[in-house]
Design an enzyme around this catalytic site. Structure first.
Site, short mmCIF file in Angstrom:
data_model
loop_
_atom_site.label_atom_id
_atom_site.label_comp_id
_atom_site.label_asym_id
_atom_site.label_seq_id
_atom_site.Cartn_x
_atom_site.Cartn_y
_atom_site.Cartn_z
N HIS A 398 35.64 42.83 87.20
CA HIS A 398 36.93 43.10 86.56
C HIS A 398 38.09 43.15 87.56
O HIS A 398 39.25 43.28 87.16
CB HIS A 398 36.85 44.43 85.78
N ASP A 402 39.63 39.16 83.87
CA ASP A 402 40.00 40.04 82.77
C ASP A 402 39.21 39.69 81.52
O ASP A 402 38.56 38.63 81.43
CB ASP A 402 41.50 39.96 82.49
#
Length: 426
Positions: A398, A402
Site C-alpha cells: 500500500h 492504492d
C-alpha cells in the site's frame, strides 16, 4: 569458482565434501556453493586428489577466483587442458615445488552493542566490510540489517538493497535497559516433541517473509472468476497440445498469459520502491511459486512473459517446474521476477493471502477451480448452471499501490480469464 549463471558474480562456500589429502573420482561432489536461494554442487572433472583448500566455509568468493588446488589423473593432465596448466603455473615455482600462496583474510565477526539489534552476532565478510567502509556504515548499523545468507550472513545484495532503501537504520539509537521500549522476554510453553532443525533455505524463507511483512503494509483484495470456458477449452485441447508440441498444457501458462496482459494495461503494478522513487519495470518477468522436494518453496522466473505465446509459456513453465523438482535450478532461474503468482489451489486451498515477494509491489494467489451452482443472467431469463469458479486474491504494497489500481488490475485479470476464447486454435 565456476560461473553458475549470467548474473552470478560470486558464491558462498557452504561445505567442503572432499578434504585436503583425500582422493576423489570423476563426478564426485567436491564442494557445495550457495548463490542466493540456489545451492550448487561442483563436481570433479576427473579422478584425483585434493591438495589444498584456498578458501574456507562461509567465505564469499568472486567467480573465477581459485578456491582449491587439485592433482588430477594422468588422463586429464595429458589432455593438456588450459585449466590444469593455469593452475599448475599459479601453484608452482621454477623448481616445480608448490608455492605457499597468501591465505585469504578470514572474515571477522562483530557483536552489536544495540539492545534491539536484529542480529547480535552478524557475520561480516571482507567484501561486506569493504562496502561498509566505502559508505561509512558502522558495525552497529550493519548488525541491524537482515542477512539473507547462510546462517544469517550479510551478503553483498543485502547491503546494496539496504543502501537503496535509504539506510533506514542509519540514525537508530541504542536502547538502554532503563529507557525506551524493549521486546518483552515472554516465557511461552512451546511444548515437547521432535526437534527439526530448519535448513538453510527454510531460514532464508523465514527471513524474507518476516522482512516483507514488516516492511510493506500488506492489503489483500479478492475477486472470483468464472473459468468455465477456459476449463472446457483446456480439457478439449490438452491431448492435442501435447501431441503437437510435446508439452503438457497446465493452467499455469494460461494464468501467466492473463496476468501479463493485465500488467501491460496497468504497468504501475509492475514496480518496486527505491527510497522515495518508484521503479516501473521495463520487462514483465513472472515468478511462479513452486514446491521443492524438501517442501520448501522457490520462485523460478518466466522472463518476458508478455512476449511469449502459449506454446513458449508452456515450455518455460514445464522446464522450470521440472528443474525445481529435480533440484536443478540455477541462480539465473530465480532472479529478476517483477510480479509473482502463487497457485494455492494446487494444494486444495479455496483462496490465500500471500506475502509479497520483495522487492515487488504485489503478488497474486489463485485458488482451487471448483464447480459451483451459479445464477447466470440470460436474455430469456436467469438460470442456475454448474460453472467452474475460482477465487483470486492480490496482496499489494500500500506504499506504492492504492486500492483503485489494485482492484482494477485484479478485475482485469479475472476479465481476461472469463473472456477466454473457447474457439482458440492451438
Amino acid at each position: 569458482m565456476p560461473k553458475m549463471g549470467e548474473s552470478i558474480t560470486e558464491g558462498t562456500i557452504i561445505n567442503w565434501l572432499v578434504q585436503e589429502g583425500d582422493s576423489f573420482e570423476e563426478g564426485d561432489i567436491l564442494v557445495e556453493v550457495a548463490t542466493d536461494k540456489v545451492d550448487n554442487e561442483v563436481p570433479a572433472p576427473s579422478a584425483g586428489t585434493m591438495l589444498e583448500h584456498k578458501v574456507r566455509a562461509k567465505d564469499v568468493v568472486p567467480v573465477g577466483d581459485v578456491i582449491a588446488l587439485l592433482e588430477l589423473s594422468d588422463k586429464v593432465a595429458n589432455a593438456g587442458t588450459q585449466t590444469s596448466e593455469k593452475t599448475t603455473q599459479q601453484s608452482t615455482g621454477e623448481s616445480g615445488k608448490k608455492k605457499s600462496l597468501p591465505k585469504k583474510k578470514a572474515a571477522t565477526t562483530t557483536k552489536s552493542i544495540s539492545a534491539n539489534a536484529i542480529n547480535e552476532h552478524v557475520f561480516i565478510s571482507p567484501l561486506v566490510d569493504s562496502m561498509a567502509r566505502k559508505h561509512h556504515i558502522s558495525y552497529e548499523e550493519l548488525a541491524r540489517i537482515q542477512g539473507t545468507g547462510n546462517e544469517g550472513r550479510l551478503r553483498k545484495s543485502d547491503v546494496v538493497n539496504y543502501i537503496k532503501e535509504g539506510r533506514p537504520f542509519q540514525f537508530a539509537q541504542v536502547v538502554s535497559e532503563n529507557n525506551g521500549f524493549k521486546i518483552p522476554d515472554l516465557k511461552f510453553d512451546k511444548g515437547k516433541g521432535k526437534i527439526v532443525e530448519m535448513d538453510r533455505m527454510r531460514q532464508m524463507i523465514s527471513d524474507h517473509m518476516v522482512f516483507s511483512a514488516t516492511t510493506a503494509p500488506h492489503v489483500t483484495a479478492y475477486v472470483e472468476a468464472d473459468l468455465t470456458d477456459m476449463v472446457t477449452w483446456r480439457n478439449a485441447n490438452k491431448v492435442a497440445f501435447q501431441k503437437k508440441y510435446n508439452e503438457k498444457l497446465t493452467f499455469t501458462p494460461l494464468f501467466i498469459e492473463a496476468v501479463a496482459r493485465a500488467i501491460k494495461e496497468f504497468p504501475m503494478i509492475n514496480s518496486s520502491l527505491d527510497g522515495t522513487n518508484i521503479i516501473v519495470k521495463d520487462d514483465i518477468n513472472i515468478g511462479m511459486a513452486t514446491a521443492l522436494p524438501s517442501g520448501n518453496l522457490i520462485v523460478p522466473v518466466v522472463r518476458n512473459a508478455d512476449k511469449k505465446n502459449l506454446k513458449e509459456l508452456a515450455e518455460s513453465t514445464n522446464e522450470l517446474v521440472s528443474k525445481a523438482r529435480e533440484n536443478k535450478l540455477k541462480g539465473d532461474d530465480t532472479k529478476g521476477s517483477t510480479f509473482t503468482i502463487s497457485n494455492v489451489g494446487t494444494f486444495g486451498s479455496l483462496m490465500g493471502t500471500p506475502i509479497i515477494n520483495q522487492p515487488e509491489a504485489a503478488i497474486l494467489a489463485t485458488g482451487i477451480i471448483k464447480k459451483r451452482a451459479e445464477v447466470m443472467e440470460r436474455e430469456d431469463g436467469d438460470t442456475i448452471e454448474i460453472r467452474h469458479m475460482m477465487y483470486l486474491s492480490l496482496s499489494f504494497d500500500h506504499r506504492i499501490v492504492d486500492g483503485y489500481l489494485a482492484g482494477s488490475f485484479l478485475r482485469k485479470i479475472a476479465d481476461h480469464l472469463e473472456q477466454f476464447d473457447g474457439k482458440r486454435s492451438i
